[in-house]
Enzyme design. Sequence first.
Site, PDB file in Angstrom:
ATOM      1  N   HIS A  46     -25.830 -15.462  49.553  1.00 28.03           N
ATOM      2  CA  HIS A  46     -26.222 -16.202  48.330  1.00 28.03           C
ATOM      3  C   HIS A  46     -27.252 -17.250  48.751  1.00 28.03           C
ATOM      4  O   HIS A  46     -28.264 -16.921  49.359  1.00 28.03           O
ATOM      5  CB  HIS A  46     -24.942 -16.763  47.694  1.00 28.03           C
TER       6      HIS A  46
ATOM      7  N   ASP B 278     -35.517 -16.549  47.931  1.00 24.93           N
ATOM      8  CA  ASP B 278     -35.313 -17.173  49.239  1.00 24.93           C
ATOM      9  C   ASP B 278     -36.286 -16.709  50.309  1.00 24.93           C
ATOM     10  O   ASP B 278     -36.311 -17.265  51.400  1.00 24.93           O
ATOM     11  CB  ASP B 278     -33.884 -16.890  49.729  1.00 24.93           C
TER      12      ASP B 278
ATOM     13  N   HIS C 120     -31.548  -8.006  45.332  1.00 23.81           N
ATOM     14  CA  HIS C 120     -30.887  -8.880  44.368  1.00 23.81           C
ATOM     15  C   HIS C 120     -29.992  -8.034  43.483  1.00 23.81           C
ATOM     16  O   HIS C 120     -30.351  -6.907  43.149  1.00 23.81           O
ATOM     17  CB  HIS C 120     -31.932  -9.611  43.506  1.00 23.81           C
TER      18      HIS C 120
HETATM   19  N1  ACO Z   1     -31.874  -5.219  53.402  1.00 21.61           N
HETATM   20  C1  ACO Z   1     -31.602  -3.907  53.630  1.00 21.61           C
HETATM   21  N2  ACO Z   1     -30.884  -3.144  52.771  1.00 21.61           N
HETATM   22  C2  ACO Z   1     -30.432  -3.739  51.658  1.00 21.61           C
HETATM   23  C3  ACO Z   1     -30.688  -5.095  51.361  1.00 21.61           C
HETATM   24  C4  ACO Z   1     -31.438  -5.843  52.292  1.00 21.61           C
HETATM   25  N3  ACO Z   1     -31.727  -7.116  52.083  1.00 21.61           N
HETATM   26  N4  ACO Z   1     -30.098  -5.410  50.179  1.00 21.61           N
HETATM   27  C5  ACO Z   1     -29.505  -4.294  49.750  1.00 21.61           C
HETATM   28  N5  ACO Z   1     -29.701  -3.289  50.630  1.00 21.61           N
HETATM   29  C6  ACO Z   1     -29.264  -1.883  50.489  1.00 21.61           C
HETATM   30  C7  ACO Z   1     -27.766  -1.754  50.682  1.00 21.61           C
HETATM   31  O1  ACO Z   1     -27.426  -1.509  52.019  1.00 21.61           O
HETATM   32  C8  ACO Z   1     -27.471  -0.579  49.785  1.00 21.61           C
HETATM   33  O2  ACO Z   1     -27.896   0.583  50.422  1.00 21.61           O
HETATM   34  P1  ACO Z   1     -27.046   1.969  50.255  1.00 21.61           P
HETATM   35  O3  ACO Z   1     -27.158   2.303  48.804  1.00 21.61           O
HETATM   36  O4  ACO Z   1     -27.736   2.934  51.162  1.00 21.61           O
HETATM   37  O5  ACO Z   1     -25.649   1.653  50.666  1.00 21.61           O
HETATM   38  C9  ACO Z   1     -28.399  -0.781  48.601  1.00 21.61           C
HETATM   39  O6  ACO Z   1     -29.532  -1.502  49.136  1.00 21.61           O
HETATM   40  C10 ACO Z   1     -27.786  -1.541  47.437  1.00 21.61           C
HETATM   41  O7  ACO Z   1     -27.370  -2.821  47.920  1.00 21.61           O
HETATM   42  P2  ACO Z   1     -26.032  -3.539  47.517  1.00 21.61           P
HETATM   43  O8  ACO Z   1     -25.498  -4.258  48.726  1.00 21.61           O
HETATM   44  O9  ACO Z   1     -25.108  -2.603  46.812  1.00 21.61           O
HETATM   45  O10 ACO Z   1     -26.585  -4.575  46.458  1.00 21.61           O
HETATM   46  P3  ACO Z   1     -25.828  -5.843  45.911  1.00 21.61           P
HETATM   47  O11 ACO Z   1     -26.283  -6.037  44.522  1.00 21.61           O
HETATM   48  O12 ACO Z   1     -24.350  -5.750  46.131  1.00 21.61           O
HETATM   49  O13 ACO Z   1     -26.341  -7.023  46.861  1.00 21.61           O
HETATM   50  C11 ACO Z   1     -27.561  -8.824  47.733  1.00 21.61           C
HETATM   51  C12 ACO Z   1     -27.287  -7.954  46.501  1.00 21.61           C
HETATM   52  C13 ACO Z   1     -26.244  -9.452  48.210  1.00 21.61           C
HETATM   53  C14 ACO Z   1     -28.505  -9.947  47.326  1.00 21.61           C
HETATM   54  C15 ACO Z   1     -28.188  -7.930  48.837  1.00 21.61           C
HETATM   55  O14 ACO Z   1     -29.412  -7.397  48.378  1.00 21.61           O
HETATM   56  C16 ACO Z   1     -28.412  -8.710  50.132  1.00 21.61           C
HETATM   57  O15 ACO Z   1     -27.483  -8.847  50.921  1.00 21.61           O
HETATM   58  N6  ACO Z   1     -29.645  -9.267  50.369  1.00 21.61           N
HETATM   59  C17 ACO Z   1     -29.907 -10.060  51.540  1.00 21.61           C
HETATM   60  C18 ACO Z   1     -29.351 -11.469  51.351  1.00 21.61           C
HETATM   61  C19 ACO Z   1     -30.153 -12.274  50.376  1.00 21.61           C
HETATM   62  O16 ACO Z   1     -31.384 -12.330  50.454  1.00 21.61           O
HETATM   63  N7  ACO Z   1     -29.438 -12.950  49.480  1.00 21.61           N
HETATM   64  C20 ACO Z   1     -30.056 -13.861  48.501  1.00 21.61           C
HETATM   65  C21 ACO Z   1     -29.943 -13.323  47.123  1.00 21.61           C
HETATM   66  S1  ACO Z   1     -30.755 -14.426  46.012  1.00 21.61           S
HETATM   67  C22 ACO Z   1     -29.666 -15.677  45.836  1.00 21.61           C
HETATM   68  O17 ACO Z   1     -28.478 -15.556  45.928  1.00 21.61           O
HETATM   69  C23 ACO Z   1     -30.221 -16.967  45.572  1.00 21.61           C
END
Ligand code: ACO
Length: 454
Positions: A287, A383, A327
């Site tokens: 987050h 971010d 996201h």
């Molecule tokens: N890098 C690589 N792969 C990713 C990323 C990433 N940053 N984000 C998602 N994926 C992939 C997942 O592994 C998944 O792949 P799969 O379908 O092969 O299993 C797919 O994309 C879908 O991702 P989910 O994890 O299901 O998406 P979710 O909506 O649960 O997660 C989140 C969203 C937590 C923001 C995620 O994208 C992430 O961890 N990003 C990196 C951390 C980040 O930047 N967080 C800040 C968010 S903005 C905020 O809170 C202010």
Amino acid sequence: MGNTQPTPPSGELRATGTLDIKDSRTDKTYSVQILQGGPEGDTATRAMDLRQIKTSPDEFGMMTYDPAFMNTASCKSAITFIDGDKGILRYRGYPIEQLAEKSTFLEVAWLLRNGELPAQPEYDKWVHDITYHTYVHENIKTFLQGFRYDAHPMSMMCSAVAALSSFYPEAKNIHDPASRDISIIRLLAKMPTLAAFCYRHSKGLPFIYPDNDLSYTENFLSMVARMSEPKYEANPIFVKALEILFILHADHEQNCSTSAVRAIGSSQVDPFSAIAGGVAALYGPLHGGANEQVLRMIAEIGDPKNVPKFIDEVKGGKGSKLMGFGHRVYKSYDPRAKIVKKLADEVFKVVGVDKDLEIALKLEEAALNDEYFVSRKLYPNVDFYTGLIYRSMAFPTDFFTVLFAVARTSGWLAQWEEMLNDKEQKIARPRQIYVGYGERPFASKLTDRFPKAK
Ligand code: ACO
């Protein structure tokens, strides 16, 4: 159109149709209402309408199963609108791009809470009240001194905000609008002071008291950076950048920390305790903590030439995720990230280009052209570039999320108050689907219930 103001939204859900559900176990068909919010609002059915679906009268009834709230609306809200596919973000109907360009953070904080932009006298009073509540009780200083020099500032923030609850026991009167009003003013006013004090503690520097002659962001920068000068004069580009970043981070509807604030607040605890819960949720690397992780990731990559290898590791699941990408709601470019990227250019023109910008740009370019990220609709989020700006302003990496928390307090408070005024809301209490053992008799495996410690 001209200057005609649109009719204020009713804030209620409208029934727009029905949905028929056939239960194959009983062959019975149930009709449930389809509800819709504002003109662009999504549709939903009431989960409670499913409770009537059962195979026998003594059964509990049907629930929905939705780990991580992937598709469940926990509330109706008139504060923030996001269209994740189109990359749209609006506070109370106003596009984020216009607010970032033309508004101030405190004007936005008023807007989020009250639903309309403030008239000048309202704004003047709001700014005055927040300015005059920036001081914290002297015991807070002693409290912060108890932390080790290397304590993470988000840990300190979380505890310090929770501690404020003990200084204002009357804040428990959450159903009294006057009590809510002063708590909201106190929280908005004191968050920058607490944040700056956490920073000064970790640097071993004396605390700097608020200066009521300064604006919200100038005062914050003064409490962070002032040394022996009698009057602190912040770099105007830093003041502008911080004001914009605070506006961009002010609210983002039902994200992890806001849901935490609403859930904690639904127990009718005081707002200081609820906001402390929001700070805790924001701290996590998935987050608000992501801004800190982006810079740590860039440092690990070390050189633009290592970007392709890093991207391959992310895709192969060997490395971490690409922090600052992806996201839950945005499936296109986060509109805030676009504004931040432009802002970074402006700041770098003044203070010089951040040494890691090249790595960040290369990462973005590589990801936006890579099938893995494209097919999963992973774009830079807010971010991705904020850390580079914060670092160019000389904020330490572990302080980035604290800046986020200061800004998000405005959204948390607006959402908290909206929740309290929503007659449909009750204490938040999700259901579970039990998958454990059926009843079984207790048969202890112990031979000695109170063994001596060895
Ligand atoms: N890098 C690589 N792969 C990713 C990323 C990433 N940053 N984000 C998602 N994926 C992939 C997942 O592994 C998944 O792949 P799969 O379908 O092969 O299993 C797919 O994309 C879908 O991702 P989910 O994890 O299901 O998406 P979710 O909506 O649960 O997660 C989140 C969203 C937590 C923001 C995620 O994208 C992430 O961890 N990003 C990196 C951390 C980040 O930047 N967080 C800040 C968010 S903005 C905020 O809170 C202010």
